[in-house]
Design an enzyme around this catalytic site. Sequence first.
Site, PDB file in Angstrom:
ATOM      1  N   ARG A 138       0.817  -1.215   0.000  1.00  0.00           N
ATOM      2  CA  ARG A 138       0.000   0.000   0.000  1.00  0.00           C
ATOM      3  C   ARG A 138       0.848   1.262   0.000  1.00  0.00           C
ATOM      4  O   ARG A 138       0.457   2.270  -0.584  1.00  0.00           O
ATOM      5  CB  ARG A 138      -0.948   0.000   1.200  1.00  0.00           C
ATOM      6  N   LYS A 153     -18.098 -16.229   1.927  1.00  0.00           N
ATOM      7  CA  LYS A 153     -19.513 -15.923   2.191  1.00  0.00           C
ATOM      8  C   LYS A 153     -20.253 -15.371   0.978  1.00  0.00           C
ATOM      9  O   LYS A 153     -19.763 -14.465   0.311  1.00  0.00           O
ATOM     10  CB  LYS A 153     -19.600 -14.862   3.279  1.00  0.00           C
ATOM     11  N   GLY A 195      -8.782  -9.029  -0.792  1.00  0.00           N
ATOM     12  CA  GLY A 195      -7.502  -9.248  -0.125  1.00  0.00           C
ATOM     13  C   GLY A 195      -6.949 -10.647  -0.326  1.00  0.00           C
ATOM     14  O   GLY A 195      -5.758 -10.819  -0.608  1.00  0.00           O
ATOM     15  N   GLY A 241     -13.249  -3.728   0.663  1.00  0.00           N
ATOM     16  CA  GLY A 241     -14.629  -3.270   0.791  1.00  0.00           C
ATOM     17  C   GLY A 241     -14.990  -2.198  -0.222  1.00  0.00           C
ATOM     18  O   GLY A 241     -16.079  -2.212  -0.811  1.00  0.00           O
TER      19      GLY A 241
HETATM   20  P1  ADP Z   1     -11.350 -12.101  -0.791  1.00  0.00           P
HETATM   21  O1  ADP Z   1     -10.547 -11.536   0.364  1.00  0.00           O
HETATM   22  O2  ADP Z   1     -10.495 -12.371  -1.993  1.00  0.00           O
HETATM   23  O3  ADP Z   1     -12.555 -11.282  -1.098  1.00  0.00           O
HETATM   24  P2  ADP Z   1     -12.809 -13.840   0.942  1.00  0.00           P
HETATM   25  O4  ADP Z   1     -12.301 -13.106   2.143  1.00  0.00           O
HETATM   26  O5  ADP Z   1     -14.219 -13.704   0.574  1.00  0.00           O
HETATM   27  O6  ADP Z   1     -11.886 -13.525  -0.330  1.00  0.00           O
HETATM   28  O7  ADP Z   1     -12.570 -15.401   1.168  1.00  0.00           O
HETATM   29  C1  ADP Z   1     -11.304 -15.945   1.377  1.00  0.00           C
HETATM   30  C2  ADP Z   1     -11.338 -17.053   2.375  1.00  0.00           C
HETATM   31  O8  ADP Z   1     -12.267 -18.043   2.000  1.00  0.00           O
HETATM   32  C3  ADP Z   1     -10.006 -17.739   2.473  1.00  0.00           C
HETATM   33  O9  ADP Z   1      -9.535 -17.603   3.797  1.00  0.00           O
HETATM   34  C4  ADP Z   1     -10.280 -19.182   2.133  1.00  0.00           C
HETATM   35  O10 ADP Z   1      -9.598 -20.095   2.966  1.00  0.00           O
HETATM   36  C5  ADP Z   1     -11.756 -19.291   2.409  1.00  0.00           C
HETATM   37  N1  ADP Z   1     -12.350 -20.375   1.643  1.00  0.00           N
HETATM   38  C6  ADP Z   1     -12.516 -20.462   0.321  1.00  0.00           C
HETATM   39  N2  ADP Z   1     -13.059 -21.626  -0.023  1.00  0.00           N
HETATM   40  C7  ADP Z   1     -13.250 -22.304   1.111  1.00  0.00           C
HETATM   41  C8  ADP Z   1     -13.801 -23.590   1.415  1.00  0.00           C
HETATM   42  N3  ADP Z   1     -14.259 -24.374   0.449  1.00  0.00           N
HETATM   43  N4  ADP Z   1     -13.875 -23.943   2.713  1.00  0.00           N
HETATM   44  C9  ADP Z   1     -13.407 -23.144   3.677  1.00  0.00           C
HETATM   45  N5  ADP Z   1     -12.870 -21.942   3.456  1.00  0.00           N
HETATM   46  C10 ADP Z   1     -12.795 -21.523   2.190  1.00  0.00           C
HETATM   47 MG    MG Z   2     -10.838 -11.675   2.501  1.00  0.00          MG
END
Ligand code: ADP
Ligand code: MG
Length: 395
Positions: free
Chosen positions: A38, A199, A352, A375
């Site tokens: 950053r 989620k 992230g 976000g």
């Molecule tokens: P980003 O930061 O790229 O937006 P998220 O924070 O939504 O992504 O999700 C990332 C997390 O989701 C990671 O820590 C990963 O381990 C978890 N994750 C992804 N698929 C699974 C799964 N099938 N079971 C458990 N955790 C998962």
């Molecule tokens: Mg994340």
Amino acid sequence: MAFDRACLRDADVDGRTVLVRADLNVPLEAGQVGDDTRIRAALPTIRDLVSRNARVVLCSHLGRPGGIPAREFSLGPVADRLSELLGTEVELAPEVVGDRARAMAAGLAPGEVLLLENTRFEPGETDNDPELARELAAVADLFVNDAFGTAHRAHASNAGVAALLPAYAGMLLEREVSNLSAVADDPDRPLVVVLGGAKVSDKIGVIDRFLELADQILIGGAMCFPFYRARGIATGDSLVEEDGITLAAGALEKAEGSGCELCLPVDLSLGREFDPATDRRDLDGVEVPDGWMGLDIGPRSATGYAGRIAAAGTVLWNGPMGAFELDQFDSGTRTVAEAVAGAAGFTVVGGGDSVAALAKFGLTDRVDWVSTGGGASLELLEGRPLPGVEALKAA
Ligand code: ADP
Ligand code: MG
């Protein structure tokens, strides 16, 4: 829609004091800057101002000190790293506003850079307190907001101060908004949106909007399990966001009548638990037995997604395809990341963990735009106005 705000290059800054809100919210490890991504992302704007003889007063938040000064949230390590990267001494003011900060700002020579202390040491920051905004504005002639990562919040150091000074977009903020907006505004087709992560609720706003805009949405990660449940498919011990099941059902229904294809994985990699050493088995299907959890999309799904990404005119990727932190379960995310890196179309990655996955596979430099804002990038992609951008001067 092109970026419709006044940009740094439009501003006459020679000899003037410019307050710059940057996003220097970096992870600290043992009192040192851990990952300086950053800080590096903020350099173009700072260098431009220095080269044009501005007196630069930087400000940023770091962590969540909750309106109280605390040594562990000091920007001291950031000032040190900035000094190294700029090759010139960046002094740290011991406060955000006050006599000392004002005097240090007034003492800057053209081309010099001062960093104010953590804006969240002031309780008025997150409340967008007008008095704090007034005190911040008092040190400068004009304002540049380059903090894309907090642009979705109306805080004193971005929206508040922008209302009080001639306010311009910094180079990073401008590029973030332009590149992320380009995905939704007249993209080259097909437009393929790849969504994963933990989620559905985090990304339902993006799903909703892109069901109207995209040609295909490819779902992976734990996010797929509420979709299976909405269809009555067993998910075993997989991570299922219960509130997400209704959201997923709504998205499936909306997809029916839309011109967008909503794709779910057709096979999975299973483990016993979220642990690097867990037993692993591949499932050619998606009905997860009890005692097992889906931790990655399977090879057929990953290859299918990669093919669609390769054929896309525009790709947006947000959220890993599985628990990529566990080496046994990183191959779905790796295949998608490699496809995005190799795609001929315009490619944008946000989130992230997705950005961390790109870094894990050494592919960061092969994507057209890697967003620094979590976000903020989601809210922009949802089509919501960002207060930190709205508050800037119209172009
Ligand atoms: P980003 O930061 O790229 O937006 P998220 O924070 O939504 O992504 O999700 C990332 C997390 O989701 C990671 O820590 C990963 O381990 C978890 N994750 C992804 N698929 C699974 C799964 N099938 N079971 C458990 N955790 C998962
Ligand atoms: Mg994340």
